[in-house]
Design a protein around this motif. Sequence first.
Motif, PDB file in Angstrom:
ATOM      1  N   ALA A 113     -30.063 -46.426 -98.201  1.00  0.00           N
ATOM      2  CA  ALA A 113     -30.342 -47.246 -99.376  1.00  0.00           C
ATOM      3  C   ALA A 113     -29.985 -46.491-100.650  1.00  0.00           C
ATOM      4  O   ALA A 113     -30.064 -45.261-100.715  1.00  0.00           O
ATOM      5  N   GLY A 114     -29.608 -47.233-101.681  1.00  0.00           N
ATOM      6  CA  GLY A 114     -29.266 -46.594-102.949  1.00  0.00           C
ATOM      7  C   GLY A 114     -30.437 -45.819-103.518  1.00  0.00           C
ATOM      8  O   GLY A 114     -30.284 -44.701-104.013  1.00  0.00           O
ATOM      9  N   ARG A 115     -31.613 -46.419-103.480  1.00  0.00           N
ATOM     10  CA  ARG A 115     -32.846 -45.752-103.877  1.00  0.00           C
ATOM     11  C   ARG A 115     -34.006 -46.410-103.154  1.00  0.00           C
ATOM     12  O   ARG A 115     -33.909 -47.569-102.722  1.00  0.00           O
ATOM     13  N   VAL A 116     -35.087 -45.675-103.027  1.00  0.00           N
ATOM     14  CA  VAL A 116     -36.283 -46.173-102.342  1.00  0.00           C
ATOM     15  C   VAL A 116     -37.444 -46.077-103.320  1.00  0.00           C
ATOM     16  O   VAL A 116     -37.694 -45.010-103.900  1.00  0.00           O
ATOM     17  N   ALA A 117     -38.145 -47.176-103.530  1.00  0.00           N
ATOM     18  CA  ALA A 117     -39.266 -47.223-104.468  1.00  0.00           C
ATOM     19  C   ALA A 117     -40.527 -47.654-103.724  1.00  0.00           C
ATOM     20  O   ALA A 117     -40.547 -48.717-103.108  1.00  0.00           O
ATOM     21  N   SER A 118     -41.561 -46.825-103.774  1.00  0.00           N
ATOM     22  CA  SER A 118     -42.818 -47.108-103.081  1.00  0.00           C
ATOM     23  C   SER A 118     -43.890 -47.464-104.101  1.00  0.00           C
ATOM     24  O   SER A 118     -44.059 -46.760-105.100  1.00  0.00           O
ATOM     25  N   VAL A 119     -44.601 -48.542-103.832  1.00  0.00           N
ATOM     26  CA  VAL A 119     -45.633 -49.025-104.752  1.00  0.00           C
ATOM     27  C   VAL A 119     -47.006 -48.684-104.198  1.00  0.00           C
ATOM     28  O   VAL A 119     -47.319 -49.004-103.040  1.00  0.00           O
ATOM     29  N   CYS A 120     -47.830 -48.027-105.008  1.00  0.00           N
ATOM     30  CA  CYS A 120     -49.221 -47.756-104.660  1.00  0.00           C
ATOM     31  C   CYS A 120     -49.304 -47.078-103.291  1.00  0.00           C
ATOM     32  O   CYS A 120     -48.641 -46.087-103.028  1.00  0.00           O
ATOM     33  N   ALA A 121     -50.105 -47.636-102.372  1.00  0.00           N
ATOM     34  CA  ALA A 121     -50.276 -47.022-101.052  1.00  0.00           C
ATOM     35  C   ALA A 121     -49.037 -47.125-100.183  1.00  0.00           C
ATOM     36  O   ALA A 121     -48.997 -46.559 -99.086  1.00  0.00           O
ATOM     37  N   GLY A 122     -48.001 -47.812-100.660  1.00  0.00           N
ATOM     38  CA  GLY A 122     -46.744 -47.840 -99.923  1.00  0.00           C
ATOM     39  C   GLY A 122     -46.137 -46.460 -99.759  1.00  0.00           C
ATOM     40  O   GLY A 122     -45.323 -46.231 -98.854  1.00  0.00           O
ATOM     41  N   ALA A 123     -46.550 -45.509-100.608  1.00  0.00           N
ATOM     42  CA  ALA A 123     -46.054 -44.138-100.479  1.00  0.00           C
ATOM     43  C   ALA A 123     -46.437 -43.534 -99.134  1.00  0.00           C
ATOM     44  O   ALA A 123     -45.710 -42.695 -98.591  1.00  0.00           O
ATOM     45  N   HIS A 124     -47.577 -43.933 -98.584  1.00  0.00           N
ATOM     46  CA  HIS A 124     -47.993 -43.424 -97.278  1.00  0.00           C
ATOM     47  C   HIS A 124     -47.031 -43.900 -96.186  1.00  0.00           C
ATOM     48  O   HIS A 124     -46.763 -43.166 -95.223  1.00  0.00           O
ATOM     49  N   ILE A 125     -46.527 -45.119 -96.318  1.00  0.00           N
ATOM     50  CA  ILE A 125     -45.569 -45.645 -95.348  1.00  0.00           C
ATOM     51  C   ILE A 125     -44.244 -44.902 -95.462  1.00  0.00           C
ATOM     52  O   ILE A 125     -43.656 -44.477 -94.462  1.00  0.00           O
ATOM     53  N   THR A 126     -43.787 -44.730 -96.700  1.00  0.00           N
ATOM     54  CA  THR A 126     -42.524 -44.034 -96.926  1.00  0.00           C
ATOM     55  C   THR A 126     -42.609 -42.588 -96.458  1.00  0.00           C
ATOM     56  O   THR A 126     -41.661 -42.055 -95.870  1.00  0.00           O
ATOM     57  N   ALA A 127     -43.757 -41.948 -96.707  1.00  0.00           N
ATOM     58  CA  ALA A 127     -43.938 -40.562 -96.262  1.00  0.00           C
ATOM     59  C   ALA A 127     -43.969 -40.481 -94.744  1.00  0.00           C
ATOM     60  O   ALA A 127     -43.415 -39.541 -94.151  1.00  0.00           O
ATOM     61  N   ALA A 128     -44.600 -41.452 -94.091  1.00  0.00           N
ATOM     62  CA  ALA A 128     -44.645 -41.459 -92.627  1.00  0.00           C
ATOM     63  C   ALA A 128     -43.254 -41.582 -92.023  1.00  0.00           C
ATOM     64  O   ALA A 128     -43.004 -41.106 -90.905  1.00  0.00           O
ATOM     65  N   ALA A 129     -42.342 -42.206 -92.758  1.00  0.00           N
ATOM     66  CA  ALA A 129     -40.958 -42.325 -92.289  1.00  0.00           C
ATOM     67  C   ALA A 129     -40.145 -41.064 -92.578  1.00  0.00           C
ATOM     68  O   ALA A 129     -38.978 -40.985 -92.190  1.00  0.00           O
ATOM     69  N   GLY A 130     -40.752 -40.092 -93.253  1.00  0.00           N
ATOM     70  CA  GLY A 130     -40.067 -38.833 -93.541  1.00  0.00           C
ATOM     71  C   GLY A 130     -39.180 -38.863 -94.766  1.00  0.00           C
ATOM     72  O   GLY A 130     -38.515 -37.861 -95.067  1.00  0.00           O
ATOM     73  N   LEU A 131     -39.191 -39.961 -95.510  1.00  0.00           N
ATOM     74  CA  LEU A 131     -38.267 -40.090 -96.634  1.00  0.00           C
ATOM     75  C   LEU A 131     -38.701 -39.308 -97.865  1.00  0.00           C
ATOM     76  O   LEU A 131     -37.882 -39.045 -98.751  1.00  0.00           O
ATOM     77  N   LEU A 132     -39.979 -38.953 -97.937  1.00  0.00           N
ATOM     78  CA  LEU A 132     -40.471 -38.227 -99.111  1.00  0.00           C
ATOM     79  C   LEU A 132     -40.517 -36.715 -98.902  1.00  0.00           C
ATOM     80  O   LEU A 132     -40.912 -35.983 -99.813  1.00  0.00           O
ATOM     81  N   ASP A 133     -40.136 -36.245 -97.736  1.00  0.00           N
ATOM     82  CA  ASP A 133     -40.167 -34.803 -97.476  1.00  0.00           C
ATOM     83  C   ASP A 133     -39.340 -34.060 -98.522  1.00  0.00           C
ATOM     84  O   ASP A 133     -38.174 -34.402 -98.775  1.00  0.00           O
ATOM     85  N   GLY A 134     -39.953 -33.049 -99.139  1.00  0.00           N
ATOM     86  CA  GLY A 134     -39.266 -32.251-100.136  1.00  0.00           C
ATOM     87  C   GLY A 134     -39.221 -32.876-101.512  1.00  0.00           C
ATOM     88  O   GLY A 134     -38.660 -32.286-102.441  1.00  0.00           O
ATOM     89  N   HIS A 135     -39.806 -34.063-101.673  1.00  0.00           N
ATOM     90  CA  HIS A 135     -39.778 -34.767-102.953  1.00  0.00           C
ATOM     91  C   HIS A 135     -41.141 -34.733-103.631  1.00  0.00           C
ATOM     92  O   HIS A 135     -42.172 -34.600-102.980  1.00  0.00           O
ATOM     93  N   ARG A 136     -41.142 -34.893-104.948  1.00  0.00           N
ATOM     94  CA  ARG A 136     -42.357 -35.143-105.705  1.00  0.00           C
ATOM     95  C   ARG A 136     -42.732 -36.603-105.516  1.00  0.00           C
ATOM     96  O   ARG A 136     -41.864 -37.471-105.421  1.00  0.00           O
ATOM     97  N   ALA A 137     -44.041 -36.889-105.485  1.00  0.00           N
ATOM     98  CA  ALA A 137     -44.477 -38.267-105.277  1.00  0.00           C
ATOM     99  C   ALA A 137     -45.896 -38.445-105.791  1.00  0.00           C
ATOM    100  O   ALA A 137     -46.647 -37.480-105.950  1.00  0.00           O
TER     101      ALA A 137
END
Length: 334
Positions: A113-137
């Motif tokens: 995807a061009g970019r991934v945007a997580s809203v509120c508790a959606g960050a937990h879903i994105t993190a579980a998919a490994g997409l936030l590894d190494g990123h600030r969130a």
Amino acid sequence: MSACPTPPHVVVIAMFPGVDTLDVTGPAEVFAMAGQFLGGRRAGYEVRLAGERRGPVPTFSGVRLCVEEVFAEQRRAIDTLLVPGRMLIGPGGPVPQVDPGVVTWLREVGPGAGRVASVCAGAHITAAAGLLDGHRATTHWATVGRLAADHPEVRVESDPIFVRSGRMWTSAGITSSMDLALALVAEDHGDQVALDVARAMVMYLQRPGGQSQFSVPLAQHPGGRDDIRDLRLWIGEHLDADLSVPALAARTAMSERTFARVFHAETGSTPGAFVESMRLEAARRLLERTGRLPSDIARACGFRSVETLHRVFRDRLGTTPGEYRSRFRTTVPG
């Protein structure tokens, strides 16, 4: 030969049963309004809802939103992949819901995807998919500790309304989904379009400098020791007093080293950081609700000078006392 029209920016929102309605509809309205102001001069946004199966999906509010695209059949290029969230309030506090179907799909399509945007508790879903590894969130204040504990590879920030880290965007509470969407519009089409949208929707273009998403009393863990709990209350009532570690340690009849260790264990914060946060919180309230001069506010809140007040606002909120007051003033000087 006429030029081929520019295709719209494709926004795909991941859906699952029980999702928070505003996490989905808030950004969708911002993107739709942006398209109105673009007026055909530039390509707008095409917002699509994707889920495990087509048809109506019940949201937390009971409103049903219709899924048009199935995860397994999704083949189109995604410019913005938006991940909404949902929290359940249980006896032990809020629990973020991590939908396994969405997690699996994000692992497949998120990297492309061009970019991934997580809203509120959606960050937990994105993190579980490994997409936030190494990123600030960031995420909702009530689950930010859990996000950090569950995903140590993610550099979790508890305070901002939204955070951008490369192509990964995350936002805090539910209504901050619209702040996040405005920031995405500004990135795509410039500040003027985002400002037009904000005015039409009676929003701020951007809440200044990652404005804190919660107050200090809400942010602090209640702790179990009566002496530390009483001290915290006393600090809030005596912000202009000497609140140095030696003075606070003497008040609790502890050595400085023991006091610092106990205080951190009870609150999750150093004494100095807690005091500064309380003073900043009080200064924010006075700027919002009174017409007092910054120099008076600095003295009342225990800052050594108005210069210190300005420094703390810049460091902690990324703005100035004057800018903060202009945005969040709730009374008229008397």
